[in-house]
Write a protein that holds these residues in place. Structure first.
Motif, PDB file in Angstrom:
ATOM      1  N   ARG A  55      -8.769   4.187  -6.985  1.00 17.86           N
ATOM      2  CA  ARG A  55      -8.831   5.561  -6.470  1.00 17.86           C
ATOM      3  C   ARG A  55      -7.676   6.402  -7.008  1.00 17.86           C
ATOM      4  O   ARG A  55      -7.866   7.564  -7.378  1.00 17.86           O
ATOM      5  CB  ARG A  55      -8.811   5.554  -4.937  1.00 17.86           C
ATOM      6  CG  ARG A  55     -10.190   5.436  -4.357  1.00 17.86           C
ATOM      7  CD  ARG A  55     -10.168   5.589  -2.845  1.00 17.86           C
ATOM      8  NE  ARG A  55     -10.515   4.267  -2.330  1.00 17.86           N
ATOM      9  CZ  ARG A  55      -9.730   3.465  -1.647  1.00 17.86           C
ATOM     10  NH1 ARG A  55      -8.542   3.831  -1.303  1.00 17.86           N
ATOM     11  NH2 ARG A  55     -10.128   2.273  -1.261  1.00 17.86           N
ATOM     12  N   LEU A  56      -6.485   5.814  -7.041  1.00 20.67           N
ATOM     13  CA  LEU A  56      -5.331   6.541  -7.583  1.00 20.67           C
ATOM     14  C   LEU A  56      -5.554   6.874  -9.056  1.00 20.67           C
ATOM     15  O   LEU A  56      -5.282   7.993  -9.485  1.00 20.67           O
ATOM     16  CB  LEU A  56      -4.050   5.716  -7.425  1.00 20.67           C
ATOM     17  CG  LEU A  56      -2.812   6.303  -8.115  1.00 20.67           C
ATOM     18  CD1 LEU A  56      -2.428   7.626  -7.460  1.00 20.67           C
ATOM     19  CD2 LEU A  56      -1.661   5.320  -8.070  1.00 20.67           C
ATOM     20  N   ARG A  59      -7.829   9.771  -9.446  1.00 20.29           N
ATOM     21  CA  ARG A  59      -7.315  11.041  -8.922  1.00 20.29           C
ATOM     22  C   ARG A  59      -5.921  11.383  -9.426  1.00 20.29           C
ATOM     23  O   ARG A  59      -5.319  12.339  -8.960  1.00 20.29           O
ATOM     24  CB  ARG A  59      -7.291  10.984  -7.401  1.00 20.29           C
ATOM     25  CG  ARG A  59      -8.660  10.837  -6.810  1.00 20.29           C
ATOM     26  CD  ARG A  59      -8.605  10.763  -5.319  1.00 20.29           C
ATOM     27  NE  ARG A  59      -9.948  10.570  -4.811  1.00 20.29           N
ATOM     28  CZ  ARG A  59     -10.226  10.116  -3.619  1.00 20.29           C
ATOM     29  NH1 ARG A  59      -9.254   9.826  -2.791  1.00 20.29           N
ATOM     30  NH2 ARG A  59     -11.470   9.962  -3.234  1.00 20.29           N
ATOM     31  N   ARG A  60      -5.395  10.619 -10.354  1.00 23.05           N
ATOM     32  CA  ARG A  60      -4.002  10.797 -10.754  1.00 23.05           C
ATOM     33  C   ARG A  60      -3.706  12.183 -11.308  1.00 23.05           C
ATOM     34  O   ARG A  60      -2.612  12.680 -11.175  1.00 23.05           O
ATOM     35  CB  ARG A  60      -3.576   9.714 -11.734  1.00 23.05           C
ATOM     36  CG  ARG A  60      -4.197   9.803 -13.097  1.00 23.05           C
ATOM     37  CD  ARG A  60      -3.773   8.606 -13.942  1.00 23.05           C
ATOM     38  NE  ARG A  60      -4.218   8.728 -15.308  1.00 23.05           N
ATOM     39  CZ  ARG A  60      -5.399   8.342 -15.732  1.00 23.05           C
ATOM     40  NH1 ARG A  60      -6.255   7.800 -14.882  1.00 23.05           N
ATOM     41  NH2 ARG A  60      -5.745   8.485 -16.993  1.00 23.05           N
ATOM     42  N   LEU A  63      -3.335  14.819  -8.094  1.00 18.83           N
ATOM     43  CA  LEU A  63      -2.343  14.652  -7.028  1.00 18.83           C
ATOM     44  C   LEU A  63      -1.452  15.889  -6.964  1.00 18.83           C
ATOM     45  O   LEU A  63      -0.994  16.391  -7.988  1.00 18.83           O
ATOM     46  CB  LEU A  63      -1.472  13.419  -7.278  1.00 18.83           C
ATOM     47  CG  LEU A  63      -2.105  12.055  -7.073  1.00 18.83           C
ATOM     48  CD1 LEU A  63      -1.098  10.969  -7.439  1.00 18.83           C
ATOM     49  CD2 LEU A  63      -2.564  11.869  -5.659  1.00 18.83           C
ATOM     50  N   ALA A  68       4.443  11.040  -5.891  1.00 23.53           N
ATOM     51  CA  ALA A  68       4.116  10.441  -4.594  1.00 23.53           C
ATOM     52  C   ALA A  68       3.028   9.372  -4.721  1.00 23.53           C
ATOM     53  O   ALA A  68       2.350   9.067  -3.751  1.00 23.53           O
ATOM     54  CB  ALA A  68       3.677  11.531  -3.615  1.00 23.53           C
ATOM     55  N   ALA A  69       2.879   8.797  -5.885  1.00 21.82           N
ATOM     56  CA  ALA A  69       1.812   7.831  -6.107  1.00 21.82           C
ATOM     57  C   ALA A  69       1.952   6.607  -5.211  1.00 21.82           C
ATOM     58  O   ALA A  69       0.963   6.117  -4.658  1.00 21.82           O
ATOM     59  CB  ALA A  69       1.771   7.415  -7.572  1.00 21.82           C
ATOM     60  N   TYR A  72       0.918   7.480  -1.765  1.00 20.92           N
ATOM     61  CA  TYR A  72      -0.544   7.596  -1.765  1.00 20.92           C
ATOM     62  C   TYR A  72      -1.173   6.211  -1.668  1.00 20.92           C
ATOM     63  O   TYR A  72      -2.109   5.993  -0.897  1.00 20.92           O
ATOM     64  CB  TYR A  72      -1.015   8.307  -3.039  1.00 20.92           C
ATOM     65  CG  TYR A  72      -2.514   8.329  -3.200  1.00 20.92           C
ATOM     66  CD1 TYR A  72      -3.266   9.360  -2.648  1.00 20.92           C
ATOM     67  CD2 TYR A  72      -3.179   7.320  -3.887  1.00 20.92           C
ATOM     68  CE1 TYR A  72      -4.652   9.379  -2.786  1.00 20.92           C
ATOM     69  CE2 TYR A  72      -4.554   7.328  -4.024  1.00 20.92           C
ATOM     70  CZ  TYR A  72      -5.284   8.355  -3.477  1.00 20.92           C
ATOM     71  OH  TYR A  72      -6.646   8.372  -3.601  1.00 20.92           O
ATOM     72  N   SER A  75      -0.703   4.708   1.874  1.00 20.85           N
ATOM     73  CA  SER A  75      -1.624   5.354   2.821  1.00 20.85           C
ATOM     74  C   SER A  75      -3.054   4.897   2.586  1.00 20.85           C
ATOM     75  O   SER A  75      -3.795   4.627   3.533  1.00 20.85           O
ATOM     76  CB  SER A  75      -1.544   6.876   2.686  1.00 20.85           C
ATOM     77  OG  SER A  75      -0.291   7.342   3.070  1.00 20.85           O
ATOM     78  N   SER A  76      -3.421   4.806   1.336  1.00 27.79           N
ATOM     79  CA  SER A  76      -4.771   4.369   0.990  1.00 27.79           C
ATOM     80  C   SER A  76      -5.019   2.941   1.464  1.00 27.79           C
ATOM     81  O   SER A  76      -6.082   2.634   2.016  1.00 27.79           O
ATOM     82  CB  SER A  76      -4.946   4.478  -0.525  1.00 27.79           C
ATOM     83  OG  SER A  76      -6.250   4.180  -0.895  1.00 27.79           O
ATOM     84  N   THR A 151       3.829   7.546   5.348  1.00 31.40           N
ATOM     85  CA  THR A 151       2.723   6.663   4.973  1.00 31.40           C
ATOM     86  C   THR A 151       1.585   6.749   5.974  1.00 31.40           C
ATOM     87  O   THR A 151       0.410   6.793   5.600  1.00 31.40           O
ATOM     88  CB  THR A 151       3.218   5.204   4.866  1.00 31.40           C
ATOM     89  OG1 THR A 151       4.204   5.135   3.828  1.00 31.40           O
ATOM     90  CG2 THR A 151       2.080   4.258   4.541  1.00 31.40           C
TER      91      THR A 151
END
Length: 179
Positions: A55-56, A59-60, A63, A68-69, A72, A75-76, A151
């Motif tokens: 997902r990161l 969507r990189r 962002l 803040a990867a 992210y 949290s994911s 987070t």
């Protein structure tokens, strides 16, 4: 390398076409995130973390804060674990209804989990979801209260309150078990 040192490893934006930064993030944090997912109750922790990285990666470029990867990803992973735990709870209920009585875990499970660890894990598992998440992030991953709040998307005071309540509840439960 400690957690705090590895948290600083990924400070370059992901938006560029160079996947080296993404690869570096993956290498530095994959197994730590797997441990986080496992502690939050995901039976398939590696899959949860892999999905978070996918997902990161997708969507990189979108962002808001490219630095803040890692937040992210945390949290994911937390969100995915919540979903997985809900699903697993329902699946286990269904399985328990269909399973014959007296089913026992594998011999490996009994060797790995001694009595004290089982008691602690059972006490942690008995905590409300948010308290469990706060404990894992604060004391297992050694995140600051501020990072834990970010987070989980909650206020700093909420982190402090959940941590205090969780520790008190664990102390009470473990004390009751030893008496």
């Amino acid at each position: 390398m400690t957690y705090h040192q590895t948290a600083e490893v990924f400070a370059v934006p992901l938006a560029g076409s160079d996947d080296g930064a993404y690869e570096e993030l993956f290498t530095a944090h994959f197994w730590g995130l797997v441990r986080l997912a496992a502690l939050l109750g995901a039976d398939d922790a590696e899959d949860v973390v892999q999905e978070a990285f996918v997902r990161l990666h997708r969507r990189r470029r979108t962002l808001r804060d490219q630095n803040a990867a890692l937040a992210y990803l945390r949290s994911s992973v937390c969100n995915a674990c919540r979903s997985r735990v809900r699903h697993l709870r329902m699946a286990r209920r269904r399985h328990a209804q269909l399973a014959p009585p007296g089913e026992v875990g594998s011999a490996e499970q009994h060797v790995v989990l001694d009595e004290d660890v089982r008691a602690l894990l059972a006490a942690v598992a008995g905590l409300p979801r948010r308290q469990r998440e706060v404990l894992v992030l604060r004391y297992w991953l050694d995140l600051s209260e501020r990072d834990t709040a970010a987070t989980l998307g909650i206020a700093l005071g909420t982190v402090k309150a959940h941590a205090a309540r969780a520790i008190a509840a664990l102390g009470t439960r473990l004390k009751e078990d030893t008496e």
